[in-house]
Motif scaffolding. Structure first.
Motif, mmCIF file in Angstrom:
data_model
loop_
_atom_site.group_PDB
_atom_site.id
_atom_site.type_symbol
_atom_site.label_atom_id
_atom_site.label_comp_id
_atom_site.label_asym_id
_atom_site.label_seq_id
_atom_site.Cartn_x
_atom_site.Cartn_y
_atom_site.Cartn_z
ATOM 1 N N GLY A 289 15.052 2.783 53.773
ATOM 2 C CA GLY A 289 14.124 3.600 52.906
ATOM 3 C C GLY A 289 14.414 4.062 51.759
ATOM 4 N N ALA A 290 15.571 4.347 51.245
ATOM 5 C CA ALA A 290 15.918 4.845 49.936
ATOM 6 C C ALA A 290 15.300 3.937 49.017
ATOM 7 N N LEU A 291 14.997 4.537 47.858
ATOM 8 C CA LEU A 291 14.189 3.856 46.640
ATOM 9 C C LEU A 291 14.784 4.178 45.633
ATOM 10 N N HIS A 292 15.102 3.008 44.672
ATOM 11 C CA HIS A 292 15.939 3.265 43.431
ATOM 12 C C HIS A 292 14.786 3.261 42.232
ATOM 13 N N LEU A 293 15.112 4.011 41.462
ATOM 14 C CA LEU A 293 14.348 4.307 40.218
ATOM 15 C C LEU A 293 13.711 2.918 39.657
ATOM 16 N N SER A 294 14.716 1.982 39.641
ATOM 17 C CA SER A 294 14.042 0.729 39.040
ATOM 18 C C SER A 294 12.973 0.052 39.501
ATOM 19 N N GLU A 295 12.636 0.558 40.985
ATOM 20 C CA GLU A 295 11.494 0.060 41.841
ATOM 21 C C GLU A 295 10.307 0.728 41.696
ATOM 22 N N LEU A 296 10.343 1.767 40.751
ATOM 23 C CA LEU A 296 8.939 2.655 40.512
ATOM 24 C C LEU A 296 8.188 1.616 39.658
ATOM 25 N N ASP A 297 6.914 1.755 39.658
ATOM 26 C CA ASP A 297 5.902 1.601 38.629
ATOM 27 C C ASP A 297 5.053 2.454 38.578
ATOM 28 N N GLU A 298 4.057 2.083 37.860
ATOM 29 C CA GLU A 298 2.855 3.017 37.362
ATOM 30 C C GLU A 298 2.018 3.385 38.401
ATOM 31 N N ARG A 299 1.885 2.796 39.473
ATOM 32 C CA ARG A 299 1.270 3.079 40.710
ATOM 33 C C ARG A 299 2.130 3.641 41.598
ATOM 34 N N VAL B 282 9.037 17.109 48.114
ATOM 35 C CA VAL B 282 10.023 16.533 47.229
ATOM 36 C C VAL B 282 11.383 17.209 47.859
ATOM 37 N N PRO B 283 12.057 16.181 48.301
ATOM 38 C CA PRO B 283 13.330 16.705 49.178
ATOM 39 C C PRO B 283 14.335 17.192 48.223
ATOM 40 N N VAL B 284 15.086 18.257 48.693
ATOM 41 C CA VAL B 284 16.172 18.765 48.107
ATOM 42 C C VAL B 284 17.197 18.898 49.109
ATOM 43 N N CYS B 285 17.884 17.669 49.108
ATOM 44 C CA CYS B 285 18.657 17.478 50.343
ATOM 45 C C CYS B 285 20.371 17.162 49.833
ATOM 46 N N GLY B 286 21.460 17.731 50.739
ATOM 47 C CA GLY B 286 22.377 17.098 50.561
ATOM 48 C C GLY B 286 23.221 17.676 49.233
ATOM 49 N N LEU B 287 24.116 17.007 48.637
ATOM 50 C CA LEU B 287 25.000 17.333 47.593
ATOM 51 C C LEU B 287 23.789 17.333 46.373
ATOM 52 N N ILE B 288 23.940 18.425 45.759
ATOM 53 C CA ILE B 288 22.946 18.487 44.375
ATOM 54 C C ILE B 288 23.961 17.828 43.055
ATOM 55 N N VAL B 289 23.666 16.786 42.526
ATOM 56 C CA VAL B 289 24.410 16.174 41.573
ATOM 57 C C VAL B 289 23.663 16.086 40.310
ATOM 58 N N PRO B 290 24.188 15.666 39.082
ATOM 59 C CA PRO B 290 23.436 15.856 37.949
ATOM 60 C C PRO B 290 22.684 14.613 37.793
ATOM 61 N N GLY C 259 15.090 9.657 48.024
ATOM 62 C CA GLY C 259 15.147 9.706 49.545
ATOM 63 C C GLY C 259 16.452 9.427 50.336
ATOM 64 N N TRP C 260 17.606 9.996 49.831
ATOM 65 C CA TRP C 260 18.874 9.802 50.430
ATOM 66 C C TRP C 260 19.196 11.185 50.662
ATOM 67 N N SER C 261 19.242 11.302 52.139
ATOM 68 C CA SER C 261 19.589 12.925 52.637
ATOM 69 C C SER C 261 20.801 13.225 52.161
ATOM 70 N N TYR C 262 21.750 12.448 51.853
ATOM 71 C CA TYR C 262 23.204 12.956 51.448
ATOM 72 C C TYR C 262 23.297 13.386 50.131
ATOM 73 N N ALA C 263 22.596 13.335 49.327
ATOM 74 C CA ALA C 263 22.514 13.713 47.648
ATOM 75 C C ALA C 263 21.299 13.532 47.142
ATOM 76 N N THR C 264 21.007 14.679 46.126
ATOM 77 C CA THR C 264 19.813 14.575 45.473
ATOM 78 C C THR C 264 20.053 14.878 44.008
ATOM 79 N N GLY C 265 19.587 13.769 43.134
ATOM 80 C CA GLY C 265 20.027 13.945 41.521
ATOM 81 C C GLY C 265 18.957 14.940 40.990
ATOM 82 N N CYS C 266 19.472 15.663 40.160
ATOM 83 C CA CYS C 266 18.555 16.505 39.255
ATOM 84 C C CYS C 266 17.559 15.866 38.424
ATOM 85 N N ASN C 267 18.072 14.517 38.006
ATOM 86 C CA ASN C 267 17.130 13.756 37.324
ATOM 87 C C ASN C 267 16.109 13.372 38.063
ATOM 88 N N VAL C 268 16.266 13.117 39.458
ATOM 89 C CA VAL C 268 15.261 12.584 40.330
ATOM 90 C C VAL C 268 14.322 13.824 40.524
#
Length: 298
Positions: A46-56, A69-77, A83-92
């Motif tokens: 179920g994790a979604l890669h940013l490259s899979e996003l479109d305007e819809r 908006v999940p803030v889960c796991g290790l916060i990384v730059p 949608g990955w429960s182990y880490a969340t990127g600030c960019n995301v």
């Protein structure tokens, strides 16, 4: 236990999460997208890669006009997965918040938090941007702790959200910075190993693990960490004051990176202004939906 797995810092982690955060780093490297015959290798179903996003696409779940908006796991730059429960990127997080603030179907944002903290890089700038963008959008942001938000995660929650709720067996806080230096010189000597360090520039090898940490280096690192703590505390104080809490910079610094845990601790956090309510996550979310319905009918 391998000492080299520990975070060397500076990091925004509650002490209990230092080891687990360090052990996660190899998985973060493995979470990089890789082409296969079936597409991307996902770190979790179920994790979604940013490259899979479109305007819809909406990079968040929308429930009753609330963007979750999940803030889960290790916060990384940076981490290009959603949608990955182990880490969340600030960019995301910035992408999700910017789209939610601009989405006419979104009436409020819920930061759904379960994190022991993370890296320093990216957090302060994200909080400053989000606080401004939230004000410009006029939308409510709540932080719902599902179970805990420590250090980097608490910085995000307190610095951005209008309200912070925590379950009675959860926890929050750890407004401080941690670094760990490992001196393995004695162990190497006992094993018959003697490294030779060749460094151009007197500061190049500072803090290496093969020599004791020099006092002047330790003092400088401590000063750098304290400067980050001051920035962290000022951001928390500013965010909580904007949310109507009676909490100033002096009180935040006086916490000395303490955490508030369990029934007694979470109640004290509310009393002192570090949180607004002790509620189970589902109850906190329902309270938000009720508030929006009431406001819409007014």
């Amino acid at each position: 236990m391998d000492p080299f797995l520990f975070v060397s810092g500076p990091a925004l982690l509650a002490p209990a999460f230092v080891t687990s955060a360090s052990a996660l780093l190899p998985q973060l490297v493995g979470a990089a997208p890789a082409s296969t015959s079936s597409g991307l290798q996902r770190p979790a179903p179920g994790a979604l890669h940013l490259s899979e996003l479109d305007e819809r696409s909406r990079p968040y779940q929308l429930v009753g006009g609330v963007a979750i908006v999940p803030v889960c796991g290790l916060i990384v730059p940076r981490l290009d997965w959603i949608g990955w429960s182990y880490a969340t990127g600030c960019n995301v997080l910035k992408l999700q918040l910017s789209m939610a603030f601009a989405d006419p179907q979104v009436r409020a944002v819920a930061l759904w938090c379960k994190s022991g903290g993370g890296f320093v890089s990216g957090v302060a700038d994200l909080v400053d941007w989000a606080a401004q963008a939230k004000g410009d959008s006029g939308k409510l942001v709540v932080a719902i702790l599902d179970d805990y938000a420590y250090s980097a995660a608490y910085w995000l929650a307190a610095g951005i959200a209008d309200t912070v709720s925590v379950p009675r067996t959860g926890g929050l806080g750890s407004i401080g910075v941690i670094s760990i230096h490992w001196d393995v010189s004695a162990a190497l000597s006992e094993a018959g190993w003697k490294p030779t360090i060749i460094a151009a520039g007197k500061h190049k090898a500072e803090g290496n693990a093969f020599q004791p940490l020099a006092d002047d280096v330790r003092d400088r690192w401590l000063a750098e960490s304290e400067a980050i703590r001051q920035l962290f505390a000022a951001s928390v104080a500013r965010g909580r004051a904007a949310a109507g809490a009676s909490l100033d910079l002096t009180a935040v610094l006086a916490s000395e990176a303490a955490t508030w845990d369990g029934p007694t601790g979470t109640a004290a956090a509310v009393e002192q202004g570090f949180a607004d309510a002790v509620l189970p996550p589902d109850d906190a979310f329902q309270a938000l939906l009720t508030h929006l319905t009431t406001a819409q009918g007014a």
